[in-house]
Design an enzyme around this catalytic site. Sequence first.
Site, short mmCIF file in Angstrom:
data_model
loop_
_atom_site.label_atom_id
_atom_site.label_comp_id
_atom_site.label_asym_id
_atom_site.label_seq_id
_atom_site.Cartn_x
_atom_site.Cartn_y
_atom_site.Cartn_z
N VAL A 52 0.80 -1.22 0.00
CA VAL A 52 0.00 0.00 0.00
C VAL A 52 0.83 1.27 0.00
O VAL A 52 0.27 2.36 -0.11
CB VAL A 52 -0.97 0.03 1.20
CG1 VAL A 52 -2.04 -1.03 1.07
CG2 VAL A 52 -0.22 -0.10 2.52
N TYR A 53 2.15 1.17 0.12
CA TYR A 53 2.97 2.37 0.08
C TYR A 53 2.88 2.97 -1.32
O TYR A 53 3.26 2.33 -2.31
CB TYR A 53 4.42 2.06 0.41
CG TYR A 53 4.68 1.66 1.86
CD1 TYR A 53 3.68 1.71 2.82
CD2 TYR A 53 5.93 1.23 2.27
CE1 TYR A 53 3.92 1.34 4.14
CE2 TYR A 53 6.18 0.86 3.57
CZ TYR A 53 5.17 0.92 4.51
OH TYR A 53 5.42 0.55 5.81
N ALA A 54 2.39 4.19 -1.40
CA ALA A 54 2.17 4.88 -2.69
C ALA A 54 1.32 4.02 -3.62
O ALA A 54 1.53 4.01 -4.83
CB ALA A 54 3.49 5.24 -3.35
N GLY A 56 1.33 0.90 -4.17
CA GLY A 56 2.17 -0.03 -4.92
C GLY A 56 3.37 0.63 -5.57
O GLY A 56 4.27 -0.06 -6.07
N LYS A 80 4.67 -6.16 2.98
CA LYS A 80 3.50 -6.41 3.81
C LYS A 80 2.25 -6.46 2.96
O LYS A 80 2.21 -5.90 1.86
CB LYS A 80 3.34 -5.30 4.86
CG LYS A 80 4.59 -4.96 5.64
CD LYS A 80 4.33 -3.81 6.60
CE LYS A 80 5.62 -3.21 7.08
NZ LYS A 80 6.27 -2.38 6.04
#
Length: 327
Positions: A52-54, A56, A80
């Site tokens: 979920v960081y940016a 993907g 994660k």
Amino acid sequence: MELRHLGRTGLRVSRLGLGTLTWGRDTEEHDAADQLKAFWEAGGTLVDTADVYADGGAEYLLGRLMEGLVPRRDLQIATKAGSVPDPDRRFDCSRGHLLAALDGSLARLGTDYVDLWQVHAFDPVTPIEETLQALDIAVSSGRARYVGVSNFSGWQLAKAATWQLASSGTHTRLASTQMEYSLLQRGIEREVLPAALDLGLGILPSSPLGRGVLTGKYRHTTPADSRGASEQLAAFVAPYLDEEASRIVEAVSTAADGLATTPLHVALAWVRDRPGVTAPIVGARNAQQLRAALSVEALSLPEEICQALDDVSAPVHRYPDQDWSTL
């Protein structure tokens, strides 16, 4: 950089990890490349990200950099899964969602496997055995080498580990738990840390610098180029700008002056060498900031400094942690 075993496993990782929370959003490709190269040249191996960081973008950027900058074999990639952009359900740790998310991560990273795959948070809707079965499948299929969790409370961590030990069949034991841990946030010492130590899990502290506050940059004002001044992250920093945090920051700064080093080094060395800690995850805005953090490698805090910092930052733990016979 010194290597440490991740909990009671054979996996050895650098005792500092590189975080990628802002990659693909606030950190552009050239800055990310400079960070990864500096980290690798310093002997760093553990790089932490999430699907979920940016949205993907962080995984995709890391994958691009592994193609032409740093060999995949020189890194241990931790990612994660389980967080979802749904206001009605923040976490989905069902078997179907987790395994689909893992396949998506592998595609973005451009690799056949991740070294550490972590459940991003506890899902109160999905039975824990279903979540843990997804971890078993990930390892048995070769898509993950080791597995862990993130943001689990003490009872949630104990419940997961107990199911693995008590249920029939062969299960992949948890290797680690990632939690926020710093001189400004010692809440995990109440239950999570004792559980992790008992279970043999390595702890990967996130925000080891108290969301940047322990560097001392906010002692007198909020720098215009800091996270505390950014529209996206100001609320993230704000909880650590109160009077209690200020008192701890001043103690860290005093210790740094006495050791002829920086508050960043003192705060990072403190958490790096706490019992049970494998590798704090350090996120930086640029390579210059990262190099400053990486230069902590040679520093070990004197015992009297550690004790003084322990005292000034000690969390209040009463019943049931306090000996009941003294109440």
